[in-house]
Motif scaffolding. Structure first.
Motif, PDB file in Angstrom:
ATOM      1  N   ILE A 166     -45.077  46.953  44.856  1.00 33.83           N
ATOM      2  CA  ILE A 166     -43.923  47.817  44.601  1.00 33.83           C
ATOM      3  C   ILE A 166     -44.277  49.273  44.876  1.00 33.83           C
ATOM      4  N   GLN A 167     -45.525  49.650  44.568  1.00 32.39           N
ATOM      5  CA  GLN A 167     -45.949  51.021  44.853  1.00 32.39           C
ATOM      6  C   GLN A 167     -45.821  51.350  46.338  1.00 32.39           C
ATOM      7  N   ARG A 168     -45.979  50.335  47.184  1.00 36.26           N
ATOM      8  CA  ARG A 168     -45.965  50.550  48.632  1.00 36.26           C
ATOM      9  C   ARG A 168     -44.556  50.564  49.221  1.00 36.26           C
ATOM     10  N   MET A 169     -43.569  50.151  48.446  1.00 34.46           N
ATOM     11  CA  MET A 169     -42.229  50.013  48.992  1.00 34.46           C
ATOM     12  C   MET A 169     -41.589  51.373  49.265  1.00 34.46           C
ATOM     13  N   TYR A 188     -42.720  39.250  51.145  1.00 37.63           N
ATOM     14  CA  TYR A 188     -41.734  39.132  50.063  1.00 37.63           C
ATOM     15  C   TYR A 188     -41.075  40.461  49.714  1.00 37.63           C
ATOM     16  N   TYR A 189     -41.837  41.529  49.562  1.00 37.43           N
ATOM     17  CA  TYR A 189     -41.333  42.778  48.989  1.00 37.43           C
ATOM     18  C   TYR A 189     -40.563  43.592  50.032  1.00 37.43           C
ATOM     19  N   THR A 190     -39.336  43.142  50.295  1.00 37.45           N
ATOM     20  CA  THR A 190     -38.521  43.797  51.323  1.00 37.45           C
ATOM     21  C   THR A 190     -37.167  44.262  50.807  1.00 37.45           C
ATOM     22  N   GLN A 219     -36.017  54.023  40.163  1.00 41.11           N
ATOM     23  CA  GLN A 219     -36.071  52.596  39.848  1.00 41.11           C
ATOM     24  C   GLN A 219     -37.475  52.044  40.015  1.00 41.11           C
ATOM     25  N   LYS A 220     -38.184  52.547  41.006  1.00 45.17           N
ATOM     26  CA  LYS A 220     -39.567  52.109  41.200  1.00 45.17           C
ATOM     27  C   LYS A 220     -40.411  52.444  39.981  1.00 45.17           C
ATOM     28  N   ALA A 263     -38.115  43.131  44.429  1.00 41.60           N
ATOM     29  CA  ALA A 263     -38.989  43.887  43.534  1.00 41.60           C
ATOM     30  C   ALA A 263     -38.651  43.591  42.075  1.00 41.60           C
ATOM     31  N   GLN A 264     -37.367  43.528  41.759  1.00 38.73           N
ATOM     32  CA  GLN A 264     -36.943  43.213  40.397  1.00 38.73           C
ATOM     33  C   GLN A 264     -37.373  41.800  40.006  1.00 38.73           C
TER      34      GLN A 264
END
Length: 507
Positions: free
Chosen positions: A127-130, A38-40, A139-140, A45-46
């Protein structure tokens, strides 16, 4: 055990939502998402953060079948509330202080809190890994700050309601991950709530945000409330009073928030997430309506255009009479009302059960018949003014000039004379009295009772120890016991997780 499967389904839905104050955009899933794929993108992320917010509404939403709203759990046992409906055993048990582990409200607060926590854990970890190429660092940090605030808020509620609860900071992967022992309240504050909020404080979020999202003002306000609670019962870490004072002052002197000039502004949905509101739970008439207008309308009064008039929550008569003569909050159509024109005929309807709550009256939907989208106030500036006054008095041993300024600002708006020259104890009780009168029916009073272990004796206008106090007119049948300092852990949770045993004392 089945609830992990239910939660996974809810998470996939929530990840497809976008969030704002009054607008929710829902999309049909185009494919099946998992946390691994998912986190791509920044949008994903938002959306993961947006999904956490969805669980905040569960505590102020209609549940069950019989005039029940989750927020009633923190109002019915204060001695300041009553109801016009008699179908709900859950409401009756709270009003009579005969609550049991099988009551619906406890399950709602427990499960929705942990669903929100799990959603936050999942978002924070991924999100930390993105890569910064996908989510820029600034933004993170802001996205993580929102998630950390919300996770801390869920845990703050859990500890104040249930005491020692499981501390989970990793996403749930299997059902076995749900079999977690309880962690001490002290450790949850020191290892989870405070670190989360201190991190969120450095996240770069705006100091105020009128879209309904978490802001730095909200983070600092929640920190102040957490420190104040740690200074009280059960931890009694009195050194935290100074920290609460500092954080409350930072919010106040920022000048990003302003008191309402009158109580009509409190009720106006146009002021949601603005002026006095620091953090609110978001509702929308078209997507996720608030039941508070309908639930506080007098039962079958025919004063509204088609809304359910339920009369599920109204003020206890003795509490209403505890307001001082001339207090604007007790005047007609301020915080309360006793009559209103019939919607069709215009004839004045005098309510047979006296005063009802006007705080959540929605003038617009009263006319158009639509559901109310009024957001629910969780933290507002009045709370922080009064919090500062209380903790400054406790930290310094006597009330200072600023403490009088903030206390008297609330009193002046209510049409009451300013106070001066009070002793330490007199000032403390003056603040407590204002908190009861100003923040009533906003889910604040119960938490004040358990952190101070004092209750407002509305009949005699004084504060007395909670344990042993009987509600006026109950003939001693509704009396606080030591066990009422905490609510019971839901029996359904005890059944599936033996590591939670034993239940809280007295249950």
């Amino acid at each position: 055990m089945r609830r992990i499967k239910i939660f996974q389904g809810l998470l996939i839905i929530s990840l497809m939502m976008t969030f704002s104050c009054k607008k929710f955009l829902q999309e049909d899933p185009k494919s099946f998402y998992t946390p691994d794929n998912y986190y791509t993108s920044l949008v994903q992320a938002q959306n993961a953060i947006n999904g956490i917010y969805a669980f905040t509404r569960d505590f102020y939403a209609s549940i069950g079948l019989y005039s029940e709203d989750a927020m009633f759990m923190l109002e019915m046992p204060t001695g300041q509330a009553r109801t016009e409906t008699n179908q709900s055993n859950n409401n009756a048990n709270l009003l009579n202080l005969t609550m049991t582990p099988t009551d619906l409200y406890f399950t709602q607060w427990w499960r929705s809190s942990y669903k929100g926590i799990d959603a936050a854990n999942l978002a924070i970890k991924n999100i930390q890994r993105m890569s910064p190429a996908i989510v820029p660092d600034a933004q993170k940090a802001q996205l993580l700050g929102e998630a950390q605030f919300l996770r801390a808020w869920f845990y703050f509620n859990l500890t104040r309601i249930f005491g020692d609860v499981p501390l989970v900071t990793e996403p749930t992967v299997t059902a076995d991950n749900l079999l977690v022992s309880r962690t001490s309240t002290r450790d949850i504050y020191e290892k989870e709530i405070i670190p989360d909020l201190l991190a969120a404080e450095k996240s770069g979020l705006p100091f105020a945000d009128n879209t309904g999202r978490v802001s730095i003002g909200g983070v600092k306000s929640l920190l102040a409330k957490v420190y104040e609670t740690m200074a009280g019962y059960p931890l009694q870490q009195t050194d935290k009073y100074a920290l609460a004072k500092q954080k409350a002052q930072e919010v106040i002197i920022s000048n990003k928030y302003t008191l309402y000039q009158n109580y009509d502004q409190f009720r106006d949905p146009a002021n949601d997430n603005k002026m006095e509101n620091i953090f609110m739970v978001q509702f929308s008439s078209a997507i996720a309506a608030s039941p508070m207008f309908s639930f506080t309308l007098p039962s079958f009064s025919y004063i509204s255009n088609g809304q359910g008039e339920i009369g599920a929550l109204l003020p206890d008569t003795t509490f209403y009479k505890s307001y001082a003569p001339g207090d604007k909050r007790a005047q007609e159509k301020q915080f309360f009302y006793s009559r209103y024109p019939n919607f069709k005929t215009g004839a004045n309807v005098v309510f047979i059960n006296g005063q009802h709550i006007f705080k959540y009256f929605d003038d617009v939907v009263q006319q158009n018949g639509l559901p109310s989208g009024k957001c629910f106030p969780v933290i507002r500036l009045s709370d922080i003014y009064l919090l500062y006054a209380e903790v400054q008095n406790e930290a310094d041993g006597m009330p200072g000039a600023d403490a009088y300024t903030y206390l008297n600002a609330i009193r002046t708006r209510a049409g009451l004379a300013p106070l001066s020259g009070l002793t330490h104890n007199q000032f403390r009780e003056a603040v407590w009295r204002e908190r009861n009168h100003e923040l009533c029916f906003e889910n604040q009073t119960w938490f004040d009772i358990v952190r101070t272990r004092m209750v407002y004796d509305t009949k005699n206008d004084q504060f007395v120890p909670m344990v042993g106090y009987s509600f006026p007119g109950s003939g001693g049948t509704r009396t606080f016991q030591t066990k009422h300092l905490l609510f019971p852990i839901p029996q359904s949770e005890m059944d599936v997780n033996p590591k939670l045993a034993p239940n809280n004392p007295g249950y």
